[in-house]
Design an enzyme around this catalytic site. Structure first.
Site, short mmCIF file in Angstrom:
data_model
loop_
_atom_site.label_atom_id
_atom_site.label_comp_id
_atom_site.label_asym_id
_atom_site.label_seq_id
_atom_site.Cartn_x
_atom_site.Cartn_y
_atom_site.Cartn_z
N TYR A 49 16.43 30.23 7.34
CA TYR A 49 15.18 31.09 7.86
C TYR A 49 15.33 31.23 9.43
O TYR A 49 15.54 30.02 10.09
CB TYR A 49 13.93 30.41 7.43
CG TYR A 49 13.45 30.47 6.05
CD1 TYR A 49 13.44 31.33 5.18
CD2 TYR A 49 13.46 29.25 5.19
CE1 TYR A 49 13.01 31.60 4.13
CE2 TYR A 49 12.98 29.34 4.01
CZ TYR A 49 12.82 30.47 3.26
OH TYR A 49 12.52 30.52 1.73
N LYS B 99 0.77 -1.04 -0.15
CA LYS B 99 0.11 -0.05 -0.02
C LYS B 99 1.02 1.30 -0.04
O LYS B 99 2.24 1.02 0.33
CB LYS B 99 -1.07 -0.07 1.27
CG LYS B 99 -0.17 -0.08 2.39
CD LYS B 99 -1.25 -0.20 3.45
CE LYS B 99 -0.42 -0.21 5.10
NZ LYS B 99 -1.39 -0.76 6.00
#
Ligand SMILES: *Cc1c(COP(=O)(O)O)cnc(C)c1O
Length: 370
Positions: free
Chosen positions: A264, A38
């Site tokens: 940042y 999956k």
């Protein structure tokens, strides 16, 4: 596949094949393997790995949606494909029938709807019944399961190929796990007595099959262990090895003075002269932003820290004193020299589990099958 940015994962089909074979010998000849592929084989690529699983001892494949199953059918996979979850809306049973995909039935209403769809289309495909023994997700209660079994007994043209359940706490709560095992065994005995002798009973995921032999029943559903992930600190369990490695290269280098902020928010500021390498990989690729100032990568055979915040497309690392060059190979996950970084390291830095790290490696990272 052509890609220009030097960030990619390598998928080793031979490691995957070995893992399936190791699993097969772990469970023995009387227990079948449903390879759980999956979420695009936990981010590894289901189309590439499905044939490898089937050629090395798996007899069926588990996926999570019709879309995933149809992708495998269209890639030529002929084995049984089980949808490990509810199908909704119930009209979608017709799609499952069209592609010969095995649906999970998790209510009496769903069983009745499947019967209607089969009559309408003149089709007959096997179904698996999902029972909730303690997971609290999808599945009829054990009492509800008995009602569905009675109903199926009256409708013998429907084929009950499997009855299954799912563990919730194998690694953390043996007592609860034993209770799940016991509920499942009682239901199995009852179904066998009713005459469902061809039905495969299955319960074990990777952790279950590694820790509890009595959980194997007729079939096991390994997911994470197929990708080479063993439980942390556990010597027990099948001896599998990682299938995926994640590579990149240095695309920029600079020497900076002390008191230079990196990335940042200036969450990292150099305390001395340093050499900073920029790597072309960021949170849009699946590097969790939570590993800002926490994670490491391998460069020149050394473990070097991520400096400052992870950005969308780049991370910066400490390359001081390495004499690294532009284009220097960097390993994000996997081995370099004598060092290695495991998916579980990334999971620990990010405060999550290996599954989420794998599933987070985004579509824009090419998968190179080797
Ligand atoms: C995902 C899943 C598995 C496989 O789980 P792992 O922990 O990866 O082995 C097995 N069964 C069901 C129902 C699942 O949803």
């Amino acid at each position: 596949m052509t890609f220009y940015r030097p960030t990619w994962v390598e998928i080793s089909t031979s490691a995957f094949a070995d893992n399936v074979r190791v699993l097969k010998s772990w469970v023995g000849p009387s227990v079948q393997i449903m390879a759980v592929l999956k979420a695009d084989a936990y981010g590894h690529g289901a189309v590439a790995l499905a044939p490898v699983a089937l050629a090395n001892g798996a007899s069926s494949i588990g996926v999570s949606s019709l879309e995933e199953a149809i992708q495998l059918r269209e890639a030529g996979i002929k084995s049984p494909l089980l949808i490990l979850g509810g199908i909704y809306p119930l009209e979608n049973f017709e799609v499952a029938l069209r592609y010969n995909i095995t649906p999970t039935v998790a209510s009496l209403e769903a069983a009745q709807e499947l019967e209607r769809a089969e009559r309408k289309m003149g089709a007959n495909i096997p179904l698996h019944l999902k029972v909730d023994t303690g997971m609290g997700r999808i599945g009829v209660s054990p009492e509800g399961a008995k009602k569905v079994l009675d109903w199926l007994f009256e409708h013998p043209h429907l084929t009950l190929a499997g009855v299954y359940s799912h563990f919730s706490s194998v690694s953390t709560d043996p007592q609860f796990t034993r209770r799940q095992l016991k509920i499942f065994e009682e239901l199995k005995d009852q179904a066998r007595r009713m005459g469902f002798t061809e039905t495969a009973f299955h319960l074990a995921n990777s952790a279950g099959l590694s820790r509890y032999r009595e959980s194997h029943h007729d079939l096991v559903r390994p997911g994470i262990v197929l990708y080479g992930i063993r439980e942390r600190g556990k010597a027990r369990g099948p001896a599998v090895s990682p299938v995926l490695s994640w590579q990149t290269k240095v695309i920029y280098l600079k020497k900076v003075a002390a008191r230079t902020p990196i990335s940042y928010g200036q969450t990292f500021v150099t305390k001395k002269r340093m050499e900073i390498a920029t790597l072309p990989v960021g949170y849009a690729d699946g590097i969790p932003r939570a590993v800002s100032n926490k994670g490491f990568v391998l460069i020149k055979g050394k473990k070097r820290p991520i400096l400052g915040r992870v950005t969308m497309d780049h991370i910066m690392i400490d390359a001081t004193g390495l004499n690294a060059q532009i284009g220097e190979p960097v390993v994000l996950m996997g081995q370099q020299g004598s060092q290695s970084i495991h998916v579980s390291d990334w999971a620990a830095w990010a405060g999550t589990i290996s599954y989420e790290i794998f599933c987070g490696i985004s579509k824009r990272v090419p998968r190179v099958v080797v």
